[in-house]
Design a protein around this motif. Structure first.
Motif, PDB file in Angstrom:
ATOM      1  N   HIS A  14       0.814  -1.215   0.000  1.00  0.00           N
ATOM      2  CA  HIS A  14       0.000   0.000   0.000  1.00  0.00           C
ATOM      3  C   HIS A  14       0.848   1.266   0.000  1.00  0.00           C
ATOM      4  O   HIS A  14       0.402   2.313  -0.483  1.00  0.00           O
ATOM      5  N   LEU A  15       2.032   1.196   0.568  1.00  0.00           N
ATOM      6  CA  LEU A  15       2.836   2.402   0.768  1.00  0.00           C
ATOM      7  C   LEU A  15       3.423   2.935  -0.532  1.00  0.00           C
ATOM      8  O   LEU A  15       3.631   4.136  -0.670  1.00  0.00           O
ATOM      9  N   ASP A  16       3.687   2.040  -1.474  1.00  0.00           N
ATOM     10  CA  ASP A  16       4.208   2.474  -2.776  1.00  0.00           C
ATOM     11  C   ASP A  16       3.785   1.434  -3.816  1.00  0.00           C
ATOM     12  O   ASP A  16       4.543   0.532  -4.158  1.00  0.00           O
ATOM     13  N   VAL A  17       2.567   1.578  -4.297  1.00  0.00           N
ATOM     14  CA  VAL A  17       1.974   0.562  -5.166  1.00  0.00           C
ATOM     15  C   VAL A  17       2.755   0.412  -6.461  1.00  0.00           C
ATOM     16  O   VAL A  17       3.058  -0.703  -6.899  1.00  0.00           O
ATOM     17  N   ARG A  18       3.113   1.511  -7.070  1.00  0.00           N
ATOM     18  CA  ARG A  18       3.772   1.427  -8.384  1.00  0.00           C
ATOM     19  C   ARG A  18       5.128   0.725  -8.280  1.00  0.00           C
ATOM     20  O   ARG A  18       5.444  -0.150  -9.093  1.00  0.00           O
ATOM     21  N   ASP A  19       5.920   1.095  -7.299  1.00  0.00           N
ATOM     22  CA  ASP A  19       7.221   0.454  -7.147  1.00  0.00           C
ATOM     23  C   ASP A  19       7.063  -1.015  -6.749  1.00  0.00           C
ATOM     24  O   ASP A  19       7.793  -1.886  -7.250  1.00  0.00           O
ATOM     25  N   SER A  20       6.102  -1.289  -5.867  1.00  0.00           N
ATOM     26  CA  SER A  20       5.902  -2.666  -5.416  1.00  0.00           C
ATOM     27  C   SER A  20       5.465  -3.568  -6.559  1.00  0.00           C
ATOM     28  O   SER A  20       5.834  -4.744  -6.608  1.00  0.00           O
ATOM     29  N   THR A  21       4.687  -3.020  -7.491  1.00  0.00           N
ATOM     30  CA  THR A  21       4.227  -3.804  -8.628  1.00  0.00           C
ATOM     31  C   THR A  21       5.409  -4.304  -9.459  1.00  0.00           C
ATOM     32  O   THR A  21       5.414  -5.446  -9.951  1.00  0.00           O
ATOM     33  N   LEU A  22       6.431  -3.473  -9.601  1.00  0.00           N
ATOM     34  CA  LEU A  22       7.592  -3.833 -10.415  1.00  0.00           C
ATOM     35  C   LEU A  22       8.351  -5.018  -9.825  1.00  0.00           C
ATOM     36  O   LEU A  22       8.996  -5.773 -10.553  1.00  0.00           O
ATOM     37  N   HIS A  23       8.261  -5.196  -8.512  1.00  0.00           N
ATOM     38  CA  HIS A  23       9.038  -6.238  -7.849  1.00  0.00           C
ATOM     39  C   HIS A  23       8.198  -7.442  -7.442  1.00  0.00           C
ATOM     40  O   HIS A  23       8.727  -8.394  -6.869  1.00  0.00           O
ATOM     41  N   TYR A  24       6.911  -7.407  -7.758  1.00  0.00           N
ATOM     42  CA  TYR A  24       6.038  -8.502  -7.321  1.00  0.00           C
ATOM     43  C   TYR A  24       6.178  -9.713  -8.231  1.00  0.00           C
ATOM     44  O   TYR A  24       6.153  -9.600  -9.464  1.00  0.00           O
ATOM     45  N   THR A  25       6.292 -10.877  -7.631  1.00  0.00           N
ATOM     46  CA  THR A  25       6.185 -12.153  -8.341  1.00  0.00           C
ATOM     47  C   THR A  25       5.427 -13.122  -7.445  1.00  0.00           C
ATOM     48  O   THR A  25       5.528 -13.039  -6.211  1.00  0.00           O
ATOM     49  N   PRO A  26       4.651 -14.043  -8.023  1.00  0.00           N
ATOM     50  CA  PRO A  26       3.992 -15.046  -7.191  1.00  0.00           C
ATOM     51  C   PRO A  26       4.981 -15.840  -6.340  1.00  0.00           C
ATOM     52  O   PRO A  26       4.674 -16.218  -5.205  1.00  0.00           O
ATOM     53  N   ALA A  27       6.187 -16.062  -6.879  1.00  0.00           N
ATOM     54  CA  ALA A  27       7.186 -16.819  -6.130  1.00  0.00           C
ATOM     55  C   ALA A  27       7.597 -16.094  -4.860  1.00  0.00           C
ATOM     56  O   ALA A  27       7.894 -16.722  -3.832  1.00  0.00           O
ATOM     57  N   SER A  28       7.606 -14.748  -4.904  1.00  0.00           N
ATOM     58  CA  SER A  28       7.995 -13.984  -3.723  1.00  0.00           C
ATOM     59  C   SER A  28       7.028 -14.173  -2.572  1.00  0.00           C
ATOM     60  O   SER A  28       7.366 -13.904  -1.416  1.00  0.00           O
ATOM     61  N   GLN A  29       5.811 -14.634  -2.871  1.00  0.00           N
ATOM     62  CA  GLN A  29       4.795 -14.874  -1.849  1.00  0.00           C
ATOM     63  C   GLN A  29       4.550 -16.360  -1.616  1.00  0.00           C
ATOM     64  O   GLN A  29       3.617 -16.731  -0.902  1.00  0.00           O
ATOM     65  N   ASN A  30       5.369 -17.181  -2.247  1.00  0.00           N
ATOM     66  CA  ASN A  30       5.227 -18.640  -2.100  1.00  0.00           C
ATOM     67  C   ASN A  30       3.814 -19.115  -2.432  1.00  0.00           C
ATOM     68  O   ASN A  30       3.248 -19.978  -1.740  1.00  0.00           O
ATOM     69  N   LEU A  31       3.240 -18.557  -3.483  1.00  0.00           N
ATOM     70  CA  LEU A  31       1.915 -18.985  -3.903  1.00  0.00           C
ATOM     71  C   LEU A  31       1.987 -20.413  -4.442  1.00  0.00           C
ATOM     72  O   LEU A  31       3.027 -20.851  -4.942  1.00  0.00           O
ATOM     73  N   PRO A  32       0.882 -21.146  -4.362  1.00  0.00           N
ATOM     74  CA  PRO A  32       0.871 -22.515  -4.894  1.00  0.00           C
ATOM     75  C   PRO A  32       1.211 -22.545  -6.373  1.00  0.00           C
ATOM     76  O   PRO A  32       1.070 -21.545  -7.087  1.00  0.00           O
ATOM     77  N   ALA A  33       1.644 -23.698  -6.827  1.00  0.00           N
ATOM     78  CA  ALA A  33       2.099 -23.831  -8.212  1.00  0.00           C
ATOM     79  C   ALA A  33       1.031 -23.430  -9.213  1.00  0.00           C
ATOM     80  O   ALA A  33       1.343 -22.843 -10.260  1.00  0.00           O
ATOM     81  N   ASP A  34      -0.233 -23.711  -8.904  1.00  0.00           N
ATOM     82  CA  ASP A  34      -1.294 -23.405  -9.866  1.00  0.00           C
ATOM     83  C   ASP A  34      -1.622 -21.915  -9.927  1.00  0.00           C
ATOM     84  O   ASP A  34      -2.435 -21.489 -10.744  1.00  0.00           O
ATOM     85  N   LEU A  35      -0.993 -21.111  -9.057  1.00  0.00           N
ATOM     86  CA  LEU A  35      -1.176 -19.654  -9.089  1.00  0.00           C
ATOM     87  C   LEU A  35       0.127 -18.939  -9.433  1.00  0.00           C
ATOM     88  O   LEU A  35       0.238 -17.727  -9.246  1.00  0.00           O
ATOM     89  N   SER A  36       1.089 -19.667  -9.939  1.00  0.00           N
ATOM     90  CA  SER A  36       2.428 -19.121 -10.125  1.00  0.00           C
ATOM     91  C   SER A  36       2.729 -18.647 -11.532  1.00  0.00           C
ATOM     92  O   SER A  36       3.877 -18.331 -11.845  1.00  0.00           O
TER      93      SER A  36
END
Length: 470
Positions: free
Chosen positions: A379-401
């Motif tokens: 929430h603090l910096d949505v635009r910058d956070s979007t650039l660094h987001y990956t499903p792997a960074s959140q350990n999402l299940p394989a079917d959401l990766s």
């Protein structure tokens, strides 16, 4: 369900409600031993200005205009956990709204029908489109679901005078029901990918009729309904209105709004730690959280404005789904636009209420985040956070990766409240996290306590879903 366990549940529920009522009825003045500091005075002033009293949880019966019916609520509890109410025979309300997670989802994106009938981290099956929201405290929500598709037009879920708005074919036809939750209970059994399945032939009314046929054909349910409804005792059939009333009554008992912030507002100054108090000041001040997660008016002190905003959440879509996603790549969720048909509403979702948010295993409408601190940081910096987001960074299940869906069109519509980054020191962030995680948590909603609501058996005699408690 054994008679002993039923009595145990009713006593547990009654004691919880009584304890809540006693704590809220306590003197609003701080104990004599409490030392009022400048920090306390500052936070008290902020809460008064925000309209926060810490007493909302005690108003359920007052706003209903009657006492809660614990016998009816216990019937609703049995229905909540019984797969008899799902025409696909493999899911119930509790499959997606589990006591293991504050009566919310155990998944990033819900798994409804065709599941392995496990409720918890190891639940498996085709996914729907979004995370199932928490049900606790929903008695106070004027709008329900991530795209606000169920709404009290008066802005008050206890007031049907302006009607209850639902998507077609229901429209305003459920407006005679006494509370928004009673009206809302008409919908879940008709959802094909949640519990009804795709094989049954018929419209929503036909699905509801079949659910009621099942209940009327079950002697144990007829006996239970007869205890709460004289007409059934006189051998009239169970109706869907009765079913909805029982489900809603159970939901009314799931009011857990006696967190440290409530106790502080009522005068128990030691209820919050120093860090939580500082975090609360940031929440209502420099961190700008309360711009959307508000407490006044129609918010009913639920820490949500119950309005729709473009938050810029990363778009994730499952590899196996029972839903049809939006966009040319079938990997987008258009949110409110699906209801209004207005392109200006694309990517808008209702602000999530934050009470007891620490009980959630995932966050945002699609569970894109699996850690509360990451969700807040985003929430603090949505635009910058979007650039660094990956499903792997959140350990999402394989079917959401799979790689997230397109984000440029989402960010182009980002809510102005989030367009300017919010700068906090690490110490300030830790204080904000402490307040959101601990200051808003009612300990009575913990899985260790809610596990007592899971019945050992259900009236239909069917197996109870397997719940994986922490």
């Amino acid at each position: 369900m054994s008679k002993r366990f039923s009595v145990q549940l009713c006593l547990w529920t009654l004691i919880s409600l009584c304890l809540l009522g006693l704590s809220i009825a306590a003197t609003p003045h701080p104990p004599a031993s409490a030392q009022v500091t400048s920090l306390d005075e500052e936070l008290q002033a902020v809460l008064r200005q925000a309209g926060f009293t810490g007493r909302m949880g005690a108003t359920v019966e007052q706003r209903l205009g009657r006492h809660l019916d614990l016998q009816l609520a216990d019937l609703g509890r049995n229905l909540w956990f019984d797969t008899l109410t799902g025409l696909n025979n493999d899911n119930a309300c509790a499959g997606c709204h589990s006591p293991t997670a504050g009566f919310g989802d155990t998944q990033s994106i819900a798994i409804g029908i065709d599941s392995n009938e496990v409720v918890g981290p190891h639940r498996a099956g085709p996914r729907n489109m979004r995370r199932a929201p928490m049900v606790i405290n929903s008695a106070f929500f004027p709008r329900l679901m991530w795209n606000s598709r169920f709404a009290s037009l008066s802005g008050d879920p206890f007031d049907n005078s302006a009607g209850y708005q639902f998507p077609m074919p229901e429209g305003l036809t459920l407006s005679a029901q006494s509370h928004l939750l009673v009206a809302q209970a008409f919908i879940p059994p008709t959802e094909r990918n949640e519990v009804a399945g795709f094989d049954f032939v018929g419209d929503n009314d036909a699905i509801r009729a079949e659910v009621i046929n099942r209940l009327n054909a079950t002697a144990a349910y007829r006996k239970l309904f007869a205890k709460s409804f004289p007409a059934v005792k006189a051998r009239a059939p169970i109706t869907y209105e009765m079913f909805a009333q029982a489900i809603a009554e159970f939901e009314f008992t799931l009011t857990f709004a006696n967190a440290p912030i409530d106790r502080f507002a009522r005068g128990e100054l030691s209820a919050l730690t120093v860090a939580e108090k500082q975090g609360a000041l940031l929440f209502f001040g420099a961190a700008r959280c309360s711009v959307c997660h508000s407490v006044a008016g129609q918010s009913n002190e639920m820490f949500s404005d119950f309005q729709e905003h473009v938050l810029g959440v990363p778009q994730i879509a499952p590899s196996l789904t029972n839903a049809t996603f939006d966009g040319p790549g079938l990997n987008e969720d258009f949110g409110l636009e699906q209801i209004t048909g207005n392109p200006a509403d694309r990517y808008k979702f209702r602000t999530s209420p934050l009470r007891n948010v620490a009980l959630q295993p995932t966050f945002m409408h699609n569970g894109a985040f699996t850690h509360l601190d990451d969700a807040i940081r985003y929430h603090l910096d949505v635009r910058d956070s979007t650039l660094h987001y990956t499903p792997a960074s959140q350990n999402l299940p394989a079917d959401l990766s799979s790689p997230p869906g397109p984000m440029a069109p989402v960010l182009a519509r980002l809510d102005p409240a989030l367009s300017t980054p919010i700068v906090l020191t690490e110490s300030q962030f830790d204080q904000l996290l402490a307040f959101v995680r601990d200051g808003l948590l009612d300990p009575r909603a913990s899985p260790d306590r809610l596990r007592h609501l899971v019945p050992r058996t259900v009236p239909s005699g069917r197996p109870v879903l397997v719940f994986e408690f922490p």
